[in-house]
Design a protein around this motif. Structure first.
Motif, PDB file in Angstrom:
ATOM      1  N   UNK A  72       0.829  -1.204   0.000  1.00  0.00           N
ATOM      2  CA  UNK A  72       0.000   0.000   0.000  1.00  0.00           C
ATOM      3  C   UNK A  72       0.863   1.253   0.000  1.00  0.00           C
ATOM      4  N   UNK A  73       2.014   1.151   0.700  1.00  0.00           N
ATOM      5  CA  UNK A  73       2.941   2.286   0.750  1.00  0.00           C
ATOM      6  C   UNK A  73       3.345   2.748  -0.647  1.00  0.00           C
ATOM      7  N   UNK A 121      -4.037   7.100   2.697  1.00  0.00           N
ATOM      8  CA  UNK A 121      -3.270   6.708   3.878  1.00  0.00           C
ATOM      9  C   UNK A 121      -4.148   6.154   4.997  1.00  0.00           C
ATOM     10  N   UNK A 164      -4.911   2.393   4.921  1.00  0.00           N
ATOM     11  CA  UNK A 164      -3.875   1.358   5.016  1.00  0.00           C
ATOM     12  C   UNK A 164      -4.237   0.312   6.060  1.00  0.00           C
ATOM     13  N   UNK A 170       4.374   9.275  -2.461  1.00  0.00           N
ATOM     14  CA  UNK A 170       4.623   8.462  -1.275  1.00  0.00           C
ATOM     15  C   UNK A 170       5.793   9.012  -0.471  1.00  0.00           C
ATOM     16  N   UNK A 203       5.296   8.464   3.124  1.00  0.00           N
ATOM     17  CA  UNK A 203       5.514   7.050   3.448  1.00  0.00           C
ATOM     18  C   UNK A 203       6.990   6.718   3.501  1.00  0.00           C
ATOM     19  N   UNK A 223       9.046   5.151   6.473  1.00  0.00           N
ATOM     20  CA  UNK A 223       9.813   3.904   6.384  1.00  0.00           C
ATOM     21  C   UNK A 223      11.232   4.130   6.875  1.00  0.00           C
TER      22      UNK A 223
END
Ligand code: ATP
Ligand code: MG
Lengths: 250, 406
Positions: free
Chosen positions: A111-112, A119, A122, B2, B5, B9
């Motif tokens: 999904x990232x 978001x 998720x 992203x 994200x 991470x």
């Protein structure tokens, strides 16, 4: 039904210095949407090579691969990544989960890298995927605290989470015992019943019999391609096997 | 898309591997810490020197014997040089319009004895006005008077070090000491000035009347220098020019002769000290900058190892749809965050070290915010610069090869 996979004269040649290995030799293959296909063949026959190409992890040396009607040969690396993310769920023999990362986080991973998913979704999407493989009570466990079968179910949930058109599994039960294998197979059968195209590689005819179609490879060519009329139900077989064992034990 | 994200991470990865992260950042921590502390020490001593020069006295002009050091390094011919004499002092006192106080200055090193203790120090012969010129305060006793000077009396005003060395447990006032075997009476003790930024102990000296010094100690008629304090701080150049003119006339120099003396102002000395200080700061700073560079290479090193070690992880990410750019960004952000983190910790460490040095040692560490922000920005750039190569290597991996990597 439309072909989701169309392979035309697909060749794969590995070159190691002067030696070159022809892992696939002019393979033609059509797979329909919603089919459950098993790929069999002895070691080194080219099963993994084929799966990697179908899963857009690797490219053909020559020939054409149409996925969902689109010729993917001309696509860039990034477009490949996007196809892997959107259309394909890949399950490996060795699970390939991120260590020290919970089941839920592992499932969230695709999904990232997806453009289209909000978001805030998720967590619920990953939860749903884990529920679909029956792991709702292990969401916050890290891989090293899960059994092999559970790890593989996490891997399947990860493959599922982006709602792919097809799931490719390269010997998903290779590291598992028979009962657990049947368990995993029943999950694949369920997913297939929901319309997802499933292709799985296996050594064992006992496993292949749960697929609707069995393709056998040898030395990079398709030796046989047969549709089995009447497939077995992995879930019921598992129950039957366990009951039988139980009786024997008593 | 992203980016959020990817940052997440990276942060998760950094937190999951605390030891590795800390080791990676260690180079930057040391680098940033030492840059700030080193430059702080440089700046600190620079400021200390400046303060010291300021405390030497306002409107101070010094005349030194010997020619102006010209570009050719040629000084006056031996025959023409007469140095400075008391006649110069008298003439300056008579004709210098701005002059407030003036003192001849002669100096020599001599052995000082008190009972069983002896100590070699600098004996400085000056006039009574010298105290005002140099802004000297006395911790006890009094400075000698004009009459003492006129009478060549053997009186001494001692620096604190002299007292500590010769008579630490006694009241020094009225005590007899022998300077080069001549008896002197201590009539005053100077307030301690501490060691100067140049590393010289400012308290290690004895002031005596210049007449006494010339008659009994040095035996010369020439002066080392002349100290002058002037009435107003402005027009320092005009004052300088006047002094030069008077002395040239007194020394009977022809128009094309070079000066056989040198007039120095406090501003000049401040500037010179400043440039010495800057050089020191630059030197210390560049030594430290090298360590920051080494820290950057350390980051690259560990990131490269990390890429190798995490090849499978990269393969997994790519298999589920990570693009090369996602992986590149992830590793780049990791390197960046690590070095920024190192920077922040390094800054904290430098403040701690500065505090310790300031509290427990003679060193003065002055931390300037400009250096802190510079070190911070620099550490971030180091992360990006040295993180790029490993990140690019990771991004260029093939998913299949990465997955198969053992
Ligand atoms: N990266 C590679 N480099 C060189 N040769 C390779 C590479 N991958 C596979 N091959 C060769 O290609 C052939 C097919 O390999 P492949 O992995 O597809 O077999 P497989 O059917 O999956 O075998 P197994 O059942 O043992 O997994 C083999 O001869 C193998 O040696
Ligand atoms: Mg294989």
């Amino acid at each position: 039904m439309a072909h989701i996979i169309k392979l035309r004269e697909a060749c794969k040649v590995y070159r190691l210095g002067d030696i070159s290995v022809e892992a696939l030799k002019k393979v033609d293959l059509d797979i329909d949407k919603g089919e459950f296909t098993a790929v069999m063949g002895s070691s080194g026959s080219g099963k993994s090579t084929l799966m990697n190409i179908l899963g857009c992890l690797d490219t053909v040396t020559s020939g054409d691969y149409f996925l969902d009607g689109q010729n993917v040969n001309s696509l860039s690396k990034d477009e490949y990544a996007e196809i892997r993310n959107k259309k394909i769920g890949f399950v490996f023999q060795g699970f390939n989960l991120l260590p020290r990362t919970t089941a839920l986080e592992n499932v969230e991973l695709p999904l990232f890298y997806s453009r289209h998913i909000n978001k805030n979704d998720y967590n619920s999407l990953a939860r749903n995927a884990l529920i679909r493989v029956g792991l709702e009570d292990r969401m916050h466990h890290e891989p090293n605290k899960l059994s092999g079968g559970q790890q593989q179910r996490v891997a399947i949930a990860r493959a599922l989470v982006n709602n792919p058109a097809m799931i490719l599994a390269d010997e998903p039960t290779g590291n598992l015992d028979t009962a657990t294998s049947l368990d995993i197979l029943s999950i694949f059968q369920e997913l297939n019943a929901q319309g997802i195209t499933v292709i799985l590689v296996t050594h064992e005819p006992d496993i292949a019999k749960y697929a609707g179609r069995i393709i056998t490879l040898r030395d990079g060519i398709i030796l046989s391609d047969e549709k089995t009329g009447d497939t077995c139900n992995a879930g019921e077989d598992r129950k039957r096997m366990l009951t039988k064992r139980l009786k024997e034990a008593i | 898309m992203t980016l959020g994200n990817t940052i997440k991470i990276s942060l998760i990865n950094i937190l999951k591997n605390k030891t590795r992260s800390l080791l990676t950042a260690l180079g930057i921590i040391i680098g940033v810490g030492s840059v700030i502390v080193m430059v702080g020490i440089g700046t600190g001593s620079q400021e200390k020197i400046k303060n010291e020069i300021a405390s030497m006295g306002t409107n101070l002009i010094m005349v030194f014997a010997g020619g102006q050091r010209s570009g050719h390094g040629v000084s006056q011919g031996a025959g023409t040089s007469v140095g400075l004499s008391l006649k110069d002092v008298e003439r300056l006192r008579r004709e210098g319009t701005w002059i407030q106080a003036i003192s001849p200055f002669v100096t020599s090193n001599a052995q000082v004895i008190y009972s069983r203790n002896n100590w070699r120090t600098s004996i400085q012969g000056v006039s009574a006005e010298y105290q005002a010129i140099r802004n000297y305060n006395l911790s006890s006793g009094a400075f000698f008077q004009d009459t003492d000077v006129a009478g060549s009396r053997s009186l001494a005003v001692a620096g604190q070090t002299i007292v500590n060395e010769l008579m630490p447990y006694e009241d020094p006032l009225g005590k007899q000491i022998r300077i080069a075997n001549i008896p002197f009476t201590i009539i005053g003790v100077l307030e301690s000035k501490g060691s100067s930024g140049f590393g010289r102990d400012e308290d290690d000296m004895i002031l005596i009347p210049y007449t006494t010094a010339m008659n009994k100690l040095t035996g010369t008629t020439y002066l080392r220098s002349i100290y002058i304090s002037t009435t107003s701080a402005g027009k320092i150049e005009a004052q300088q020019n006047q002094i030069t003119a008077i002395l040239r006339e007194q020394h009977r120099l022809k128009p094309d002769d070079e000066d056989d003396f040198r007039v120095g102002t406090q501003t000049e000395i401040t500037e010179r000290a400043d440039s010495i200080g800057s050089t020191l700061t630059l030197l210390l700073g560049s030594i430290a900058a090298v360590s920051l560079l080494v820290g950057g290479i350390g980051i690259m090193n560990i990131m490269l190892v990390s890429v190798k070690e995490r090849t499978r992880e990269i393969g997994i990410r790519m298999a589920v749809g990570a693009k090369g750019s996602n992986v590149l960004l992830q590793f780049l952000i990791e390197a960046f965050v690590l070095s920024m983190l190192g920077g922040i910790i390094g800054i904290a460490v430098s403040f701690l070290i500065a505090f310790i040095l300031n509290t427990f040692t003679e060193l003065t560490v002055v931390i300037e915010w400009s250096i802190v922000s510079l070190a911070f920005i620099f550490s971030g750039s180091v992360g990006i610069f040295f993180g790029f190569y490993p990140a690019k290597k990771a991004a260029e991996l093939n998913p299949i090869d990465a997955l198969r990597y053992e």
